[in-house]
Design an enzyme around this catalytic site. Structure first.
Site, mmCIF file in Angstrom:
data_model
loop_
_atom_site.group_PDB
_atom_site.id
_atom_site.type_symbol
_atom_site.label_atom_id
_atom_site.label_comp_id
_atom_site.label_asym_id
_atom_site.label_seq_id
_atom_site.Cartn_x
_atom_site.Cartn_y
_atom_site.Cartn_z
ATOM 1 N N GLY A 1 0.836 -1.190 0.000
ATOM 2 C CA GLY A 1 0.000 0.000 0.000
ATOM 3 C C GLY A 1 0.871 1.240 0.000
ATOM 4 O O GLY A 1 1.983 1.221 0.538
ATOM 5 N N GLN B 1 3.127 9.910 1.107
ATOM 6 C CA GLN B 1 4.386 9.157 1.157
ATOM 7 C C GLN B 1 5.263 9.405 -0.061
ATOM 8 O O GLN B 1 6.427 9.009 -0.077
ATOM 9 C CB GLN B 1 4.113 7.653 1.274
ATOM 10 N N CYS C 1 5.615 0.004 7.495
ATOM 11 C CA CYS C 1 5.274 1.204 6.725
ATOM 12 C C CYS C 1 6.511 1.632 5.941
ATOM 13 O O CYS C 1 7.597 1.729 6.512
ATOM 14 C CB CYS C 1 4.839 2.318 7.673
ATOM 15 N N LEU C 2 6.335 1.897 4.653
ATOM 16 C CA LEU C 2 7.478 2.288 3.821
ATOM 17 C C LEU C 2 8.089 3.614 4.272
ATOM 18 O O LEU C 2 9.243 3.894 3.974
ATOM 19 C CB LEU C 2 7.052 2.390 2.351
ATOM 20 N N HIS D 1 -4.708 1.476 7.441
ATOM 21 C CA HIS D 1 -3.367 2.074 7.537
ATOM 22 C C HIS D 1 -3.207 3.184 6.490
ATOM 23 O O HIS D 1 -2.735 4.290 6.806
ATOM 24 C CB HIS D 1 -2.323 0.959 7.327
ATOM 25 N N GLU D 2 -3.624 2.898 5.251
ATOM 26 C CA GLU D 2 -3.433 3.884 4.173
ATOM 27 C C GLU D 2 -4.356 5.098 4.346
ATOM 28 O O GLU D 2 -3.949 6.239 4.103
ATOM 29 C CB GLU D 2 -3.658 3.245 2.801
ATOM 30 N N HIS E 1 -2.947 7.479 6.719
ATOM 31 C CA HIS E 1 -1.910 8.339 6.108
ATOM 32 C C HIS E 1 -2.529 9.599 5.503
ATOM 33 O O HIS E 1 -1.919 10.664 5.510
ATOM 34 C CB HIS E 1 -1.189 7.595 4.980
HETATM 35 NI NI NI Z 1 2.446 3.419 5.838
#
Ligand code: NI
Length: 188
Positions: free
Chosen positions: A49, A54, A100-101, A142-143, A146
């Protein structure tokens, strides 16, 4: 398509990760290019995701790729493009470990709803509704967090440092304090 740079909490552009995003009103070529580039960037990372903040874009856009059948992941991958998504129903609760990236090297135990219904728009502005449960529901939550400047660590019950063990496996080693990633500085 182009690979975009992923913004991380320890990088110079972290502020975009901590703020609310703008609703998308223009469903034209610029949005389509953003979606295509985000998908390519997410796959290269690799991740399941990616939310627009991000990649430094403060807009309500997220891309997710996850198999419909977890027993046959290679043949059942599905891409979800969610524009202006909202969770309109949720139920159940389960704690699970996420990554998480934008927070490289850490994992977090976060409680999420097990079932969600998400209302969003597709890349052409058409309204869509998606039901998701378990891992896909977790990824959606989660997304979407963000898109409101919320990180997994903000909701974490426990945080782990990911360490490569001698056998090549990744170990999750609990850390004592949950990092706040500039929250204190933001409030001050
Ligand atoms: Ni994340």
């Amino acid at each position: 398509m182009a690979l975009l740079e992923i913004v991380t909490v320890d990088g110079p552009d972290y502020e975009v990760l901590l703020k609310n995003t703008q609703r998308v009103r223009d469903f034209g070529p610029a949005l389509h290019k953003l979606l295509d580039d985000m998908l390519e960037t997410m796959r290269a990372a690799p991740g399941v995701g990616l939310a627009a903040p991000q990649v430094g874009v403060s807009q309500r856009v997220t891309v997710i790729e996850y198999p419909e059948d977890e027993d046959d992941p290679d043949n059942t991958k599905r891409v979800y493009e969610l524009i202006n998504p909202e969770i309109i129903k949720k139920r159940g609760a389960e704690v699970g470990q996420e990554g998480c990236l934008s927070i490289p090297g850490l994992a977090a135990d976060v409680e999420r709803a097990t079932h969600v219904v998400v209302k969003a728009q597709d890349r052409y502005g058409k309204e869509i509704r998606i039901k998701a449960y378990d891992w896909l529901a977790r990824i959606f939550q989660h997304e979407i967090d963000h898109l409101h400047g919320i990180l997994m660590t903000d909701k974490a019950q426990k945080v782990y440092r990911l360490v490569k063990a001698e056998d090549g496996e990744i170990d999750a080693v609990p850390i004592d304090e949950i990092p706040d990633f500039h929250r204190q500085a933001q409030v001050a």
